[in-house]
Structure formats: structure tokens, C-alpha cells
Design a protein around this motif. Structure first.
Motif, short mmCIF file in Angstrom:
data_model
loop_
_atom_site.label_atom_id
_atom_site.label_comp_id
_atom_site.label_asym_id
_atom_site.label_seq_id
_atom_site.Cartn_x
_atom_site.Cartn_y
_atom_site.Cartn_z
N ASP A 169 -57.61 17.08 -24.25
CA ASP A 169 -56.50 16.83 -23.32
C ASP A 169 -56.80 17.59 -22.03
OD1 ASP A 169 -55.06 15.29 -25.14
OD2 ASP A 169 -53.76 16.95 -25.77
N THR A 170 -56.87 16.85 -20.94
CA THR A 170 -57.23 17.44 -19.64
C THR A 170 -56.44 16.77 -18.54
OG1 THR A 170 -59.48 17.86 -20.42
CG2 THR A 170 -59.17 17.84 -18.05
N ILE A 171 -56.06 17.55 -17.54
CA ILE A 171 -55.45 16.99 -16.33
C ILE A 171 -56.51 16.97 -15.25
CG2 ILE A 171 -53.66 17.19 -14.58
CD1 ILE A 171 -52.03 18.87 -16.40
N LEU A 196 -56.07 21.33 -21.33
CA LEU A 196 -54.75 21.62 -21.88
C LEU A 196 -54.80 22.10 -23.33
CD1 LEU A 196 -52.85 18.50 -20.50
CD2 LEU A 196 -52.75 20.84 -19.66
N ALA A 197 -55.99 22.20 -23.91
CA ALA A 197 -56.11 22.61 -25.31
C ALA A 197 -55.37 23.93 -25.54
CB ALA A 197 -57.57 22.76 -25.70
N GLY A 198 -54.46 23.92 -26.49
CA GLY A 198 -53.70 25.12 -26.83
C GLY A 198 -52.44 25.34 -26.03
N ALA A 250 -58.21 16.81 -11.53
CA ALA A 250 -57.91 17.51 -10.27
C ALA A 250 -56.89 16.68 -9.49
CB ALA A 250 -59.19 17.65 -9.46
N GLY A 251 -55.80 17.31 -9.08
CA GLY A 251 -54.75 16.60 -8.35
C GLY A 251 -54.02 15.57 -9.18
N GLY A 252 -54.22 15.59 -10.50
CA GLY A 252 -53.67 14.56 -11.37
C GLY A 252 -52.44 14.97 -12.14
N ARG A 253 -51.99 14.05 -12.96
CA ARG A 253 -50.79 14.23 -13.77
C ARG A 253 -51.10 13.94 -15.23
NH1 ARG A 253 -47.10 14.52 -9.90
NH2 ARG A 253 -47.64 13.63 -7.92
N PHE A 254 -50.33 14.56 -16.11
CA PHE A 254 -50.45 14.35 -17.55
C PHE A 254 -49.03 14.29 -18.08
CE2 PHE A 254 -51.01 15.47 -21.97
CZ PHE A 254 -52.27 15.00 -22.31
N VAL A 299 -29.98 6.91 -20.11
CA VAL A 299 -28.70 6.25 -20.30
C VAL A 299 -28.71 5.69 -21.72
CG1 VAL A 299 -27.23 4.33 -19.55
CG2 VAL A 299 -28.45 5.70 -17.85
N GLY A 300 -27.71 6.00 -22.50
CA GLY A 300 -27.67 5.57 -23.90
C GLY A 300 -28.49 6.51 -24.76
N ASP A 301 -29.16 5.96 -25.76
CA ASP A 301 -29.95 6.75 -26.71
C ASP A 301 -31.21 7.27 -26.03
OD1 ASP A 301 -31.21 7.84 -28.91
OD2 ASP A 301 -31.35 5.97 -30.03
N ASP A 302 -31.44 8.58 -26.09
CA ASP A 302 -32.61 9.21 -25.46
C ASP A 302 -33.89 9.00 -26.24
OD1 ASP A 302 -30.78 10.29 -23.66
OD2 ASP A 302 -30.76 12.25 -24.62
N THR A 303 -33.79 8.69 -27.53
CA THR A 303 -34.94 8.64 -28.43
C THR A 303 -36.07 7.78 -27.87
OG1 THR A 303 -33.43 8.88 -30.29
CG2 THR A 303 -35.68 8.18 -30.80
N GLY A 304 -37.23 8.40 -27.71
CA GLY A 304 -38.42 7.70 -27.26
C GLY A 304 -38.56 7.56 -25.75
N HIS A 305 -37.51 7.91 -25.00
CA HIS A 305 -37.52 7.75 -23.54
C HIS A 305 -37.80 9.05 -22.79
CE1 HIS A 305 -36.05 3.61 -23.64
NE2 HIS A 305 -35.23 4.00 -24.60
N GLU A 306 -37.67 10.17 -23.44
CA GLU A 306 -37.82 11.47 -22.78
C GLU A 306 -39.29 11.75 -22.45
OE1 GLU A 306 -34.35 13.96 -24.98
OE2 GLU A 306 -36.17 13.58 -26.10
N PHE A 307 -39.51 12.48 -21.35
CA PHE A 307 -40.88 12.88 -21.00
C PHE A 307 -40.89 14.14 -20.17
CE2 PHE A 307 -39.81 10.09 -17.40
CZ PHE A 307 -40.26 10.83 -16.32
N ILE A 308 -42.04 14.79 -20.17
CA ILE A 308 -42.33 15.93 -19.30
C ILE A 308 -43.65 15.62 -18.62
CG2 ILE A 308 -42.84 18.40 -19.18
CD1 ILE A 308 -41.11 18.70 -21.75
N GLU A 309 -43.65 15.66 -17.30
CA GLU A 309 -44.85 15.39 -16.52
C GLU A 309 -45.43 16.70 -16.00
OE1 GLU A 309 -45.26 12.06 -13.45
OE2 GLU A 309 -45.05 13.88 -12.24
N LEU A 310 -46.70 16.91 -16.24
CA LEU A 310 -47.42 18.08 -15.72
C LEU A 310 -48.23 17.63 -14.52
CD1 LEU A 310 -48.73 19.56 -19.09
CD2 LEU A 310 -46.54 19.97 -17.94
N PHE A 311 -48.37 18.52 -13.53
CA PHE A 311 -49.12 18.22 -12.32
C PHE A 311 -50.15 19.32 -12.10
CE2 PHE A 311 -49.29 18.96 -7.59
CZ PHE A 311 -50.09 17.87 -7.29
#
Length: 174
Positions: A79-81, A53-55, A83-87, A32-44
Motif C-alpha cells: 500500500d503506497t501513496i 503505508l505498511a503498518g 507523490a502528490g497522490g491520494r489513497f 444520507v440514510g444508511d452509512d454502511t459501505g459509503h464511508e471513507f477516509i482519504e489520505l493525501f
């Protein structure tokens, strides 16, 4: 492709989540409002073992034209996720703090995000009314309203279509 004695188009058998890889579980692209800095992508990582996650590359797709993918983040050594985790890859204002900070600059739909692995496995999550198939898997997910994310329900859902796997939800980074 033949399955038994019946010819089945490959697109019907395509999975939206590459086997043996972590998957995109949530995308928050329109605060809501300015998106800058609030966006994310969650990996499972649904696997019982950690995954490096290297590469790995997160790319944003501009659905207004063909081939309009832009790199937003690349996994670094270490960078590693779990087991059963999120990044979470996200902006500096994401709370709790993301595992990797990146300026994502995601657009509102019809657009997409793509996760490209070093072994060339690819996952695409598209949202909004697309006309180009490169920007979604199966059928695109809805374009979530401002303030809501697109979340895979359940976290490991892979029914062969972004429209079936993702729902509008309250953002919940990790």
C-alpha cells in the motif's frame, strides 16, 4: 518551549499534520440514510516522493469517553501513496472504488479519526462538540451535515486546528 526569549506552550506549536507524512484530507462519516459501505477516509501525500503505508493504522474514536479508539484499517505491504497522490480507505459502495476496502463504522460527532504511523507520528481529526482533548487537534471541526464530508481546505492546510483546516464539503473520494 522557548522560542527566542518567549515561552510558548507546546500546544500552540503542535501541528495537526505530522511533518513528512501523508495527511488525512477528507472524512465522510454520515451518508444520507444508511452509512454502511459509503464511508471513507482519504489520505493525501503532499510530498514529491511516494510514501509507503505498511503498518499505518486508521482508528475511529468514540468521543463519549476517554481512550475509546478502535482499529478500522492497517496499511498492508505494497500500500503506497504516490507523490502528490491520494489513497482512499472506504466501504464497498464508495465510488470510485477505494484503494483499500474496510468497514469503517464511523460515528457522527462528537467523534474522531486517528492516523497512527509505525514511527509513532499521530494525526487526529475530531468533529463535533468534544469535551476530551484527545479527540481533536487545536479545536474540533464542525459536525458536517448528513451527506457532506469534512475536507481539508486546501488539501495540505495545517493551521494547527481541525476547526481551521476542515470544512463541510461535497464528498469527493480521490
Amino acid at each position: 518551549m522557548l522560542v527566542g526569549a518567549i515561552a510558548v506552550p507546546l500546544a500552540v506549536l503542535a501541528l495537526c499534520a505530522p511533518p513528512s507524512h501523508p495527511i488525512i484530507a477528507e472524512v465522510f462519516y454520515d451518508a444520507v440514510g444508511d452509512d454502511t459501505g459509503h464511508e471513507f477516509i482519504e489520505l493525501f501525500n503532499p510530498s514529491p516522493v511516494p510514501f509507503a503505508l505498511a503498518g499505518a493504522r486508521l482508528e475511529a474514536g468514540d468521543g463519549a469517553g476517554a481512550g475509546r479508539w478502535t482499529l478500522r484499517w492497517t496499511g498492508a505491504p505494497g500500500d503506497t501513496i504516490a507523490a502528490g497522490g491520494r489513497f482512499v480507505v472506504g466501504g464497498a459502495l464508495v465510488a470510485p472504488a477505494p484503494d483499500a476496502v474496510a468497514q469503517l463504522d464511523l460515528q457522527n460527532g462528537p467523534d474522531a479519526v486517528r492516523l497512527v504511523w509505525p514511527d509513532v507520528a499521530v494525526e487526529v481529526v475530531g468533529y463535533g462538540a468534544h469535551t476530551l482533548a484527545e479527540y481533536f487537534c487545536g479545536a474540533p471541526a464542525i459536525d458536517a451535515p448528513a451527506g457532506q464530508s469534512l475536507a481539508r481546505v486546501p488539501d495540505d492546510s495545517d493551521l494547527g486546528s481541525n476547526a481551521q483546516d476542515f470544512r463541510a464539503a461535497t464528498p469527493s473520494p480521490a
